[in-house]
Design a protein around this motif. Structure first.
Motif, PDB file in Angstrom:
ATOM      1  N   LYS A   4       0.879  -1.161   0.031  1.00 33.43           N
ATOM      2  CA  LYS A   4       0.050   0.210   0.070  1.00 33.43           C
ATOM      3  C   LYS A   4       0.974   1.280  -0.058  1.00 33.43           C
ATOM      4  O   LYS A   4       0.528   2.268  -0.731  1.00 33.43           O
ATOM      5  CB  LYS A   4      -0.982   0.076   1.209  1.00 33.43           C
ATOM      6  N   ILE A   5       1.981   1.147   0.859  1.00 32.49           N
ATOM      7  CA  ILE A   5       2.660   2.639   1.015  1.00 32.49           C
ATOM      8  C   ILE A   5       3.444   2.817  -0.252  1.00 32.49           C
ATOM      9  O   ILE A   5       3.587   3.695  -0.773  1.00 32.49           O
ATOM     10  CB  ILE A   5       3.367   2.589   2.278  1.00 32.49           C
ATOM     11  N   TYR A   6       4.302   1.524  -0.885  1.00 30.82           N
ATOM     12  CA  TYR A   6       4.947   1.841  -2.101  1.00 30.82           C
ATOM     13  C   TYR A   6       4.184   2.228  -3.058  1.00 30.82           C
ATOM     14  O   TYR A   6       4.393   3.082  -4.111  1.00 30.82           O
ATOM     15  CB  TYR A   6       5.810   0.409  -2.391  1.00 30.82           C
ATOM     16  N   ASN A   7       3.007   1.490  -3.206  1.00 31.35           N
ATOM     17  CA  ASN A   7       2.065   1.903  -4.279  1.00 31.35           C
ATOM     18  C   ASN A   7       1.485   3.546  -4.147  1.00 31.35           C
ATOM     19  O   ASN A   7       1.474   4.141  -5.386  1.00 31.35           O
ATOM     20  CB  ASN A   7       0.747   1.174  -4.383  1.00 31.35           C
ATOM     21  N   SER A   8       1.552   3.994  -3.018  1.00 32.50           N
ATOM     22  CA  SER A   8       1.161   5.274  -3.020  1.00 32.50           C
ATOM     23  C   SER A   8       2.340   6.282  -3.364  1.00 32.50           C
ATOM     24  O   SER A   8       1.859   7.435  -4.271  1.00 32.50           O
ATOM     25  CB  SER A   8       0.848   5.764  -1.565  1.00 32.50           C
ATOM     26  N   GLU A  11       1.884   6.007  -7.259  1.00 30.77           N
ATOM     27  CA  GLU A  11       0.855   6.675  -7.787  1.00 30.77           C
ATOM     28  C   GLU A  11       1.115   8.033  -7.668  1.00 30.77           C
ATOM     29  O   GLU A  11       0.711   8.895  -8.629  1.00 30.77           O
ATOM     30  CB  GLU A  11      -0.398   6.333  -6.998  1.00 30.77           C
ATOM     31  N   ARG A  12       1.776   8.653  -6.576  1.00 28.77           N
ATOM     32  CA  ARG A  12       1.855  10.204  -6.658  1.00 28.77           C
ATOM     33  C   ARG A  12       3.000  10.606  -7.707  1.00 28.77           C
ATOM     34  O   ARG A  12       2.878  11.495  -8.261  1.00 28.77           O
ATOM     35  CB  ARG A  12       2.568  10.346  -5.215  1.00 28.77           C
ATOM     36  N   ALA A  19       5.244  14.763  -2.191  1.00 28.30           N
ATOM     37  CA  ALA A  19       4.725  14.346  -0.918  1.00 28.30           C
ATOM     38  C   ALA A  19       5.785  15.043   0.203  1.00 28.30           C
ATOM     39  O   ALA A  19       6.990  15.089  -0.079  1.00 28.30           O
ATOM     40  CB  ALA A  19       4.729  12.920  -0.715  1.00 28.30           C
ATOM     41  N   ASP A  47       1.871  13.814   4.298  1.00 25.88           N
ATOM     42  CA  ASP A  47       1.464  12.599   3.739  1.00 25.88           C
ATOM     43  C   ASP A  47       2.240  11.506   4.529  1.00 25.88           C
ATOM     44  O   ASP A  47       1.523  10.322   4.414  1.00 25.88           O
ATOM     45  CB  ASP A  47       2.420  12.641   2.265  1.00 25.88           C
ATOM     46  N   TYR A  48       3.258  11.491   5.283  1.00 24.51           N
ATOM     47  CA  TYR A  48       4.025  10.413   5.807  1.00 24.51           C
ATOM     48  C   TYR A  48       4.563  10.774   7.012  1.00 24.51           C
ATOM     49  O   TYR A  48       5.239  12.029   7.030  1.00 24.51           O
ATOM     50  CB  TYR A  48       5.072   9.740   4.783  1.00 24.51           C
ATOM     51  N   ASP A  91       3.494   0.811   9.550  1.00 27.64           N
ATOM     52  CA  ASP A  91       2.850   0.634   8.170  1.00 27.64           C
ATOM     53  C   ASP A  91       3.685   0.140   7.235  1.00 27.64           C
ATOM     54  O   ASP A  91       3.331  -0.844   6.280  1.00 27.64           O
ATOM     55  CB  ASP A  91       2.096   1.813   7.578  1.00 27.64           C
TER      56      ASP A  91
END
Length: 253
Positions: A4-8, A11-12, A19, A47-48, A91
């Motif tokens: 999920k995090i890598y995909n975000s 995607e960004r 971010a 964002d993180y 996460d």
């Protein structure tokens, strides 16, 4: 969701959305401080939250992660300085391989030691090519790593190092001038690296104001990380986040 995090990150980058990540050192925060920090990060739309340090001499990493998770919905990503800095409550974990140095322990040795624990944790693991850039002063990371940083004026070395890391399978490239750096990484070096690397690029170390964060994003950084400056002034969180988020994709004619 797996990755999920890598995909975000991906995607960004595909959308050319920048971010902002706040770096938290577990040794330097209190429970009350975490609550205040989380509130300001939420208000600023950070964002993180990256969590970790070169030493981490306290033993409350799990508690820090849990309190951050209880205080906000911002993803908590581990940025470990040693194999012991693993918490299953986070996460994701940036699995750092120091590709800029020639210390085999930080290239693969410590990963062998930590592999079983990392696997058991169930964390999302993001393989990260970690590049230390000379920030004009000895930093904790350069001392602990016993590795020579890439000279700040050698953009081609940085570019080729990042290219090699990506071709070896690193999913993310992290360029770091180190905590307490006097000189942040130049826009020209970031631009040189980003021109040849398709992986998301994280940049941190020595960033003290919104203008530098903005310029780094314009040069090609995908994620800006700030820790020390925020420790001294929490009001910078919103300024920095706003600057990073103001960098958008160019409008096509």
């Amino acid at each position: 969701m797996y990755n999920k995090i890598y995909n975000s990150f991906i995607e960004r980058k595909a959308k050319k959305e920048k971010a902002f990540a706040v770096l938290v050192d577990p040794d330097k925060v209190t429970p009350a401080g975490i609550i205040e920090l989380a509130a300001k990060c939420t208000a600023a739309k950070v964002d993180y939250i990256f969590l970790g340090g070169s030493l981490v001499i306290t033993d409350h990493l799990d508690e820090c992660v849990q309190q951050l998770k209880a205080s906000c919905d911002i993803p908590v990503v581990l940025f470990p300085g040693s194999p012991s800095q693993v918490s299953r409550y986070a996460d994701a974990l940036l699995y750092l391989s120091m590709i800029s140095g020639r210390n085999p322990e930080l290239l693969i040795g410590q990963h062998v030691v930590s592999a079983a624990a990392v696997k058991k944790s169930g964390l999302e693991v993001i393989s990260t090519g970690y590049m230390v850039i000379d920030g004009g002063a000895p930093t904790t990371v350069s001392y602990i790593s016993n590795a020579t940083p890439i000279p700040s004026d050698k953009a081609d070395i940085a570019m080729c190092t990042a290219m090699a890391g990506e071709m070896l399978g690193m999913k993310v490239i992290y360029m770091d001038a180190g905590s307490g750096a006097r000189i942040p990484i130049s826009e020209s070096m970031i631009s040189r690296v980003s021109s040849q690397v398709s992986a998301p690029i994280i940049v941190g170390g020595g960033i003290r104001d919104a203008e530098k964060a903005y310029l780094n994003c314009k040069a090609g950084a995908d994620i800006i990380v700030v820790g020390n400056a925020i420790e001294n002034d929490l009001s910078l969180i919103k300024e920095l986040a706003d600057a990073v988020h103001s960098v958008t994709a160019p409008v096509k004619a």
